[in-house]
Design an enzyme around this catalytic site. Structure first.
Site, mmCIF file in Angstrom:
data_model
loop_
_atom_site.group_PDB
_atom_site.id
_atom_site.type_symbol
_atom_site.label_atom_id
_atom_site.label_comp_id
_atom_site.label_asym_id
_atom_site.label_seq_id
_atom_site.Cartn_x
_atom_site.Cartn_y
_atom_site.Cartn_z
ATOM 1 N N ARG A 99 1.281 19.160 -41.051
ATOM 2 C CA ARG A 99 1.371 20.442 -41.754
ATOM 3 C C ARG A 99 2.812 20.927 -41.718
ATOM 4 O O ARG A 99 3.543 20.671 -40.737
ATOM 5 C CB ARG A 99 0.487 21.505 -41.081
ATOM 6 C CG ARG A 99 -0.975 21.426 -41.468
ATOM 7 C CD ARG A 99 -1.226 21.802 -42.924
ATOM 8 N NE ARG A 99 -2.623 21.723 -43.287
ATOM 9 C CZ ARG A 99 -3.227 20.656 -43.812
ATOM 10 N NH1 ARG A 99 -2.539 19.554 -44.032
ATOM 11 N NH2 ARG A 99 -4.511 20.696 -44.125
ATOM 12 N N HIS A 151 2.793 16.885 -50.653
ATOM 13 C CA HIS A 151 1.548 17.073 -49.899
ATOM 14 C C HIS A 151 0.397 16.258 -50.501
ATOM 15 O O HIS A 151 -0.667 16.796 -50.816
ATOM 16 C CB HIS A 151 1.158 18.569 -49.828
ATOM 17 C CG HIS A 151 0.104 18.832 -48.772
ATOM 18 N ND1 HIS A 151 0.002 19.999 -48.063
ATOM 19 C CD2 HIS A 151 -0.912 18.050 -48.306
ATOM 20 C CE1 HIS A 151 -1.022 19.934 -47.219
ATOM 21 N NE2 HIS A 151 -1.597 18.752 -47.359
HETATM 22 P P1 NDP Z 1 -8.150 15.322 -35.528
HETATM 23 O O1 NDP Z 1 -8.701 16.645 -35.170
HETATM 24 O O2 NDP Z 1 -9.060 14.144 -35.554
HETATM 25 O O3 NDP Z 1 -6.920 14.952 -34.563
HETATM 26 C C1 NDP Z 1 -5.993 15.884 -34.152
HETATM 27 C C2 NDP Z 1 -5.183 15.295 -33.023
HETATM 28 O O4 NDP Z 1 -4.165 16.218 -32.653
HETATM 29 C C3 NDP Z 1 -6.029 15.044 -31.762
HETATM 30 O O5 NDP Z 1 -5.632 13.847 -31.149
HETATM 31 C C4 NDP Z 1 -5.682 16.238 -30.887
HETATM 32 O O6 NDP Z 1 -5.825 15.992 -29.491
HETATM 33 C C5 NDP Z 1 -4.223 16.421 -31.242
HETATM 34 N N1 NDP Z 1 -3.786 17.779 -30.888
HETATM 35 C C6 NDP Z 1 -4.240 18.953 -31.356
HETATM 36 N N2 NDP Z 1 -3.598 19.985 -30.755
HETATM 37 C C7 NDP Z 1 -2.744 19.421 -29.880
HETATM 38 C C8 NDP Z 1 -1.827 19.946 -28.939
HETATM 39 N N3 NDP Z 1 -1.661 21.263 -28.767
HETATM 40 N N4 NDP Z 1 -1.116 19.077 -28.202
HETATM 41 C C9 NDP Z 1 -1.287 17.748 -28.343
HETATM 42 N N5 NDP Z 1 -2.144 17.174 -29.222
HETATM 43 C C10 NDP Z 1 -2.857 18.012 -29.969
HETATM 44 O O7 NDP Z 1 -7.447 15.515 -36.947
HETATM 45 P P2 NDP Z 1 -7.161 14.404 -38.056
HETATM 46 O O8 NDP Z 1 -6.544 13.227 -37.403
HETATM 47 O O9 NDP Z 1 -8.364 14.187 -38.888
HETATM 48 O O10 NDP Z 1 -6.087 15.178 -38.971
HETATM 49 C C11 NDP Z 1 -4.865 15.624 -38.424
HETATM 50 C C12 NDP Z 1 -4.148 16.558 -39.389
HETATM 51 O O11 NDP Z 1 -3.607 15.814 -40.484
HETATM 52 C C13 NDP Z 1 -5.019 17.603 -40.090
HETATM 53 O O12 NDP Z 1 -5.285 18.695 -39.253
HETATM 54 C C14 NDP Z 1 -4.146 17.994 -41.273
HETATM 55 O O13 NDP Z 1 -3.286 19.050 -40.910
HETATM 56 C C15 NDP Z 1 -3.329 16.733 -41.536
HETATM 57 N N6 NDP Z 1 -3.683 16.096 -42.815
HETATM 58 C C16 NDP Z 1 -2.710 16.017 -43.787
HETATM 59 C C17 NDP Z 1 -2.985 15.402 -44.980
HETATM 60 C C18 NDP Z 1 -1.922 15.234 -45.997
HETATM 61 O O14 NDP Z 1 -2.219 14.788 -47.121
HETATM 62 N N7 NDP Z 1 -0.671 15.533 -45.687
HETATM 63 C C19 NDP Z 1 -4.309 14.846 -45.274
HETATM 64 C C20 NDP Z 1 -5.240 14.961 -44.196
HETATM 65 C C21 NDP Z 1 -4.924 15.584 -43.017
HETATM 66 P P3 NDP Z 1 -7.270 15.674 -28.854
HETATM 67 O O15 NDP Z 1 -7.611 14.283 -29.350
HETATM 68 O O16 NDP Z 1 -7.041 15.707 -27.413
HETATM 69 O O17 NDP Z 1 -8.205 16.715 -29.386
HETATM 70 C C1 OXD Z 2 -6.103 17.722 -45.559
HETATM 71 C C2 OXD Z 2 -4.979 17.733 -46.503
HETATM 72 O O1 OXD Z 2 -6.057 18.455 -44.570
HETATM 73 O O2 OXD Z 2 -5.122 17.124 -47.594
HETATM 74 O O3 OXD Z 2 -7.062 16.958 -45.775
HETATM 75 O O4 OXD Z 2 -3.930 18.295 -46.219
#
Ligand code: NDP
Ligand code: OXD
Length: 314
Positions: A229, A277
Site C-alpha cells: 500500500r 496499482h
Molecule cells: P495477509 O493478511 O495474508 O498477510 C499479511 C502479512 O503481513 C502477514 O504475514 C502479517 O503477519 C504481516 N504483517 C501485518 N502487520 C504486520 C506488522 N505490524 N509487522 C510485521 N508483519 C506484519 O495479506 P495478503 O498477503 O493477502 O496481502 C497483503 C497486502 O497486499 C494486502 O493487505 C494489500 O494491501 C496488498 N495487495 C496489493 C495489491 C496490488 O495490486 N498492489 C493486490 C493485492 C493485495 P502475520 O502472518 O504474523 O499475521
Molecule cells: C487488493 C488490491 O488489495 O488490489 O486486492 O490492492
C-alpha cells in the site's frame, strides 16, 4: 437476500453481471439503484462511500473485493458485522508474477540495458551476480508474501521474510516482530513489501528503514519493490534515498496519493519504475466466484473463510 455491490472506485457493472450469473435466484443491486435496505444481507465493497453501508439493518457480512481491507476501515460508520477478504489463486498468482518480473528485472539490470539500447551502447563490463548471490527479503509473509517467497526460492534467490508472528517456511529464513526487523533488513539486497496498511505499518518504509538494508551485497546498492500500500512508504524520504544512493532502484505499484499526482518527482526519476496499482487486479470472473462461494457457505450455516480481524486491521 440481496447482495449490494458498493464500489466507490471502479465500474460496478462487470461485478453485477457476474454475480447475476453466479447467484441467479438472488437480487443483485448496486449503490444508486432503488432497493429496500432491509433486504440487503451481504455487501461487496471497494472504497465504498463512507456511511453507505450504515443503514442496512439486516446486513450479515461485508466482502472486500480485494485482499486489502484498509479501504473499509476509512469508514467511521462501518457496520459491526463479519468482514471477509479475497484469498484466491488468481489474485495470488498475479502478484507473484509481478514480484518475479521486477525482482528478475533488478537482478538482470534491465533498466541499465534499456538506457544503453536507447543510445546504441554495447557495454557488458558490469558484474552480473547470480540469483543465488542475491538476498531477497519480503515484508509480509501472508498469502501473497509466502507464495512469492516460494517462487523466488525456486528461481534460486536467497529468500527471507518478515512477519508479525513467527513462521516456518521450507527453505525461507523467517524473521518476526520489531525485535528481528533490523537483522532481516541487514541481510536484504532486494526488499519486497507485501504488508497490509494498518496503524502499525503506516510509514514503515522510511529513510531509517532503508538505511538498514544490506551494504555488503553483490548488487550495487539495495532496491525496493512496494506492491502493498502507498501509505506504507514516506515518498519524500524514498526520493532522498534514491538521490543519495542509499537505494539503487525502486519499483512502486502503490502511492500515498493515487492516481500519482503529475507533480510527483517519482514520475521522472531515472531509477523508479511506476505501475498504476495493478500488480494484482481482482478479476470479476475469478473473484465474484470466490465471494459467491462464501455467500453459499453462510447460507448453509458454515463459517466464513478469510475473516478479517478488526483488532489487527487486516
Ligand atoms: P495477509 O493478511 O495474508 O498477510 C499479511 C502479512 O503481513 C502477514 O504475514 C502479517 O503477519 C504481516 N504483517 C501485518 N502487520 C504486520 C506488522 N505490524 N509487522 C510485521 N508483519 C506484519 O495479506 P495478503 O498477503 O493477502 O496481502 C497483503 C497486502 O497486499 C494486502 O493487505 C494489500 O494491501 C496488498 N495487495 C496489493 C495489491 C496490488 O495490486 N498492489 C493486490 C493485492 C493485495 P502475520 O502472518 O504474523 O499475521
Ligand atoms: C487488493 C488490491 O488489495 O488490489 O486486492 O490492492
Amino acid at each position: 437476500m440481496t447482495l449490494l455491490v458498493a464500489l466507490g472506485s471502479g465500474d460496478p457493472d462487470p461485478w453485477v453481471k457476474q454475480f447475476r450469473v453466479l447467484l441467479p435466484d438472488r437480487p443483485i443491486v448496486k449503490l444508486g439503484d432503488n432497493y429496500d435496505p432491509s433486504t440487503v444481507e451481504f455487501s461487496m465493497t471497494w472504497y465504498h462511500p463512507a456511511g453507505s453501508l450504515a443503514q442496512l439493518p439486516n446486513l450479515k457480512a461485508v466482502f472486500s473485493l480485494g485482499a486489502g481491507v484498509d479501504h473499509l476501515f476509512r469508514d467511521p460508520h462501518l457496520p459491526d458485522v463479519a468482514i471477509a477478504r479475497v484469498v484466491d489463486p488468481d489474485l495470488t498468482n498475479r502478484m507473484s508474477e509481478y514480484v518475479m518480473l521486477h525482482t528478475l528485472s533488478i537482478l538482470r539490470q534491465m533498466r541499465r540495458y534499456r538506457t544503453q539500447q536507447s543510445i546504441k551502447n554495447w557495454s557488458d563490463d558490469d558484474f552480473q551476480p547470480a540469483a543465488t548471490d542475491v538476498r531477497v527479503g519480503i515484508m509480509g509473509l501472508g498469502v501473497l508474501g509466502s507464495d512469492a517467497a516460494r517462487k523466488l526460492k525456486l528461481m534460486g534467490f536467497n529468500v527471507a521474510g518478515w512477519s508479525r508472528s513467527a513462521k516456518s517456511l521450507d527453505g525461507i529464513q523467517c524473521f518476526s516482530g520489531d525485535a528481528e526487523l533490523s537483522d532481516f533488513l541487514a541481510r536484504t539486497d532486494i526488499l519486497i513489501v507485501l504488508l497490509p496498511l494498518t496503524d502499525e505499518t503506516r510509514g514503515i518504509i522510511n529513510k531509517n528503514l532503508l538505511k538498514g538494508l544490506a551494504r555488503d551485497g553483490r548488487v550495487a546498492a539495495p532496491s525496493l519493490i512496494n506492491a502493498g500500500r502507498g501509505h506504507l512508504q514516506i515518498e519524500t524520504e524514498l526520493l532522498e534515498c534514491l538521490d543519495d544512493g542509499t537505494l539503487h532502484e525502486a519499483v512502486l505499484d502503490v502511492f500515498q496519493t493515487e492516481p500519482l499526482p503529475e507533480t510527483s518527482r517519482l514520475w521522472a526519476h531515472p531509477r523508479v519504475t511506476i505501475t498504476p496499482h495493478n500488480a494484482s487486479v481482482s478479476d470479476p470472473i475469478a473473484i465474484a466466484n470466490a465471494i459467491a462461494a462464501q455467500i453459499r457457505r453462510v447460507e448453509k450455516g458454515e463459517a466464513l473463510l478469510n475473516m478479517v480481524s478488526r483488532k489487527k486491521g487486516y
